[in-house]
Design an enzyme around this catalytic site. Structure first.
Site, PDB file in Angstrom:
ATOM      1  N   ARG A  56      67.834 -14.438   4.678  1.00 22.10           N
ATOM      2  CA  ARG A  56      67.298 -15.163   5.833  1.00 22.10           C
ATOM      3  C   ARG A  56      67.713 -16.624   5.774  1.00 22.10           C
ATOM      4  O   ARG A  56      67.601 -17.271   4.737  1.00 22.10           O
ATOM      5  CB  ARG A  56      65.761 -15.066   5.841  1.00 22.10           C
ATOM      6  CG  ARG A  56      65.136 -15.826   7.012  1.00 22.10           C
ATOM      7  CD  ARG A  56      63.625 -15.727   6.982  1.00 22.10           C
ATOM      8  NE  ARG A  56      63.173 -14.393   7.305  1.00 22.10           N
ATOM      9  CZ  ARG A  56      63.007 -13.949   8.542  1.00 22.10           C
ATOM     10  NH1 ARG A  56      63.297 -14.715   9.559  1.00 22.10           N
ATOM     11  NH2 ARG A  56      62.569 -12.727   8.760  1.00 22.10           N
ATOM     12  N   SER A  70      46.865 -20.594   7.490  1.00 28.41           N
ATOM     13  CA  SER A  70      46.180 -19.445   6.898  1.00 28.41           C
ATOM     14  C   SER A  70      46.062 -19.598   5.386  1.00 28.41           C
ATOM     15  O   SER A  70      45.019 -19.285   4.792  1.00 28.41           O
ATOM     16  CB  SER A  70      46.946 -18.163   7.241  1.00 28.41           C
ATOM     17  OG  SER A  70      46.407 -17.045   6.563  1.00 28.41           O
ATOM     18  N   GLY A  75      44.308 -18.935   0.969  1.00 28.18           N
ATOM     19  CA  GLY A  75      45.170 -18.864  -0.200  1.00 28.18           C
ATOM     20  C   GLY A  75      46.338 -17.928   0.040  1.00 28.18           C
ATOM     21  O   GLY A  75      46.464 -17.332   1.109  1.00 28.18           O
ATOM     22  N   GLN A  78      49.564 -12.476  -0.729  1.00 30.13           N
ATOM     23  CA  GLN A  78      50.607 -11.661  -1.356  1.00 30.13           C
ATOM     24  C   GLN A  78      51.499 -12.551  -2.221  1.00 30.13           C
ATOM     25  O   GLN A  78      52.168 -13.448  -1.709  1.00 30.13           O
ATOM     26  CB  GLN A  78      51.463 -10.960  -0.302  1.00 30.13           C
ATOM     27  CG  GLN A  78      52.532 -10.064  -0.909  1.00 30.13           C
ATOM     28  CD  GLN A  78      53.402  -9.412   0.146  1.00 30.13           C
ATOM     29  OE1 GLN A  78      53.268  -9.684   1.327  1.00 30.13           O
ATOM     30  NE2 GLN A  78      54.305  -8.548  -0.280  1.00 30.13           N
ATOM     31  N   GLU A  96      60.223 -16.333   0.558  1.00 31.63           N
ATOM     32  CA  GLU A  96      60.547 -17.730   0.883  1.00 31.63           C
ATOM     33  C   GLU A  96      59.628 -18.291   1.962  1.00 31.63           C
ATOM     34  O   GLU A  96      59.266 -19.462   1.926  1.00 31.63           O
ATOM     35  CB  GLU A  96      62.006 -17.858   1.319  1.00 31.63           C
ATOM     36  CG  GLU A  96      62.413 -19.317   1.523  1.00 31.63           C
ATOM     37  CD  GLU A  96      63.912 -19.509   1.686  1.00 31.63           C
ATOM     38  OE1 GLU A  96      64.310 -20.645   2.032  1.00 31.63           O
ATOM     39  OE2 GLU A  96      64.666 -18.553   1.455  1.00 31.63           O
ATOM     40  N   GLU A 129      64.120  -6.495  -0.297  1.00 29.95           N
ATOM     41  CA  GLU A 129      62.804  -7.062   0.003  1.00 29.95           C
ATOM     42  C   GLU A 129      62.772  -7.627   1.423  1.00 29.95           C
ATOM     43  O   GLU A 129      61.840  -7.387   2.185  1.00 29.95           O
ATOM     44  CB  GLU A 129      62.465  -8.178  -0.992  1.00 29.95           C
ATOM     45  CG  GLU A 129      62.157  -7.691  -2.391  1.00 29.95           C
ATOM     46  CD  GLU A 129      60.686  -7.362  -2.582  1.00 29.95           C
ATOM     47  OE1 GLU A 129      59.898  -7.630  -1.661  1.00 29.95           O
ATOM     48  OE2 GLU A 129      60.339  -6.832  -3.652  1.00 29.95           O
ATOM     49  N   ASN A 130      63.789  -8.381   1.781  1.00 34.52           N
ATOM     50  CA  ASN A 130      63.777  -9.053   3.076  1.00 34.52           C
ATOM     51  C   ASN A 130      64.010  -8.105   4.234  1.00 34.52           C
ATOM     52  O   ASN A 130      63.380  -8.232   5.279  1.00 34.52           O
ATOM     53  CB  ASN A 130      64.821 -10.173   3.087  1.00 34.52           C
ATOM     54  CG  ASN A 130      64.327 -11.413   2.375  1.00 34.52           C
ATOM     55  OD1 ASN A 130      63.615 -12.219   2.947  1.00 34.52           O
ATOM     56  ND2 ASN A 130      64.670 -11.546   1.112  1.00 34.52           N
ATOM     57  N   ARG A 133      60.685  -6.188   4.668  1.00 38.20           N
ATOM     58  CA  ARG A 133      59.446  -6.917   4.940  1.00 38.20           C
ATOM     59  C   ARG A 133      59.543  -7.954   6.055  1.00 38.20           C
ATOM     60  O   ARG A 133      58.541  -8.402   6.555  1.00 38.20           O
ATOM     61  CB  ARG A 133      58.977  -7.626   3.659  1.00 38.20           C
ATOM     62  CG  ARG A 133      58.661  -6.669   2.520  1.00 38.20           C
ATOM     63  CD  ARG A 133      58.061  -7.402   1.343  1.00 38.20           C
ATOM     64  NE  ARG A 133      57.797  -6.510   0.239  1.00 38.20           N
ATOM     65  CZ  ARG A 133      57.206  -6.874  -0.892  1.00 38.20           C
ATOM     66  NH1 ARG A 133      56.840  -8.131  -1.052  1.00 38.20           N
ATOM     67  NH2 ARG A 133      56.997  -6.006  -1.859  1.00 38.20           N
TER      68      ARG A 133
END
Length: 300
Positions: A56, A70, A75, A78, A96, A129-130, A133
């Protein structure tokens, strides 16, 4: 509630372990590695560098600010994932957006999963992962696949196994990189879709690609309309590939023949012939008596 406090305290305790020079963990075989690798640890944000393999490259500032708000209230829910590097240094594998938002929120530390991985593993993990997700745009995904090919020398088949995507899907993304850079930017910015891009890529000439791209944007063309436009473009270049027209079997009826009809029927007869050689003869009449006269002439 007590469990949450205990978990947080554990993370801080392991964080202190990592700051001890005598416990510099570099592989899974090192002392105390089992206490660190795979666990959630509070890391200093300043000790984490951005992953150079991060697929990204665009981050929406508004949504980042919303996530930051948020995080201030709840906190980091994840944890991010990092890999251990030199003493006291970590490199981001995934998360990131959470890291950026945490910095905006003014946090000094962030919960993180610790991994030990080489550059190749880090690249693959970051990509997977990116893609799974986050909503990467098609060009970012294509560039990520291309890096796997260039830097790890994976075939599309091998990459399919590594990232869990069909080889044909990977190939379709990679083909987008053949588009004119302006069109790639249009896909990234959402002016056209990946479907539009896949239609345009069938044109090799980049100037022609750009012309069709501008038509899509200015006329708000659908993918199907774009495919028809591309087809017309190819037919204009190769007229012999266009659908052949039917054979012309037409013929002309001469004046002598027309006069013969007129003389026989006693009326001006109209004769028409189409391109296929088919036609019709029109015989005018002016009354029932005239009609019966013509019927007798043709043997009726």
């Amino acid at each position: 509630m007590a469990k949450a406090v205990k978990k947080q305290a554990l993370g801080r305790g392991l964080s202190a372990l990592l700051k001890d020079p005598e416990n510099d963990i570099k592989s899974v075989e090192d002392k105390n590695a089992d206490k660190v690798v795979g666990n959630i640890i509070e890391l200093d944000i300043d000790a984490i560098e951005i992953n150079p393999f991060q697929p990204r490259s665009n981050f929406n500032e508004e949504t980042l600010q919303e996530l930051s708000t948020s995080i201030k209230e709840l906190g980091v829910i994840q944890p991010i994932t990092v890999r251990k590097q030199d003493y006291g240094k970590y490199q981001l594998i995934s998360g990131e957006r959470r890291l950026r938002a945490s910095k905006l929120a003014g946090l000094q530390t962030i919960p993180a999963y610790i991994r030990i991985a080489n550059d190749n593993d880090s690249l693959v993990m970051a990509l997977v992962e990116n893609i799974q997700r986050h909503d990467l745009d098609p060009i970012e995904i294509a560039l990520s696949y291309q890096r796997l090919i260039d830097e790890i020398e994976l075939t599309q088949e091998q990459m399919s196994d590594r990232v869990g995507k069909k080889r044909s899907t990977i190939a379709n993304y990679l083909r987008l990189l053949k588009l004119d850079p302006v069109i790639q930017t249009g896909i990234r910015d959402g002016f056209i879709t990946m479907g539009h891009g896949r239609a345009i890529i069938n044109i090799e000439n980049q100037e022609a690609q750009a012309d069709i791209y501008h038509n899509i944007v200015s006329q708000n063309l659908s993918v199907r309309e774009t495919e028809a436009l591309v087809k017309s473009y190819h037919e204009s270049l190769n007229p012999t590939t266009a659908k052949p027209s039917a054979k012309n079997n037409s013929f002309e009826v001469g004046e002598t023949q027309k006069k013969a009809f007129t003389s026989f029927f006693g009326a001006k007869v109209d004769v028409k012939v189409d391109a296929k050689g088919k036609g019709k003869i029109s015989i005018p009449f002016h009354s029932e008596e005239d009609f019966n006269r013509i019927i007798k002439l043709i043997g009726g």
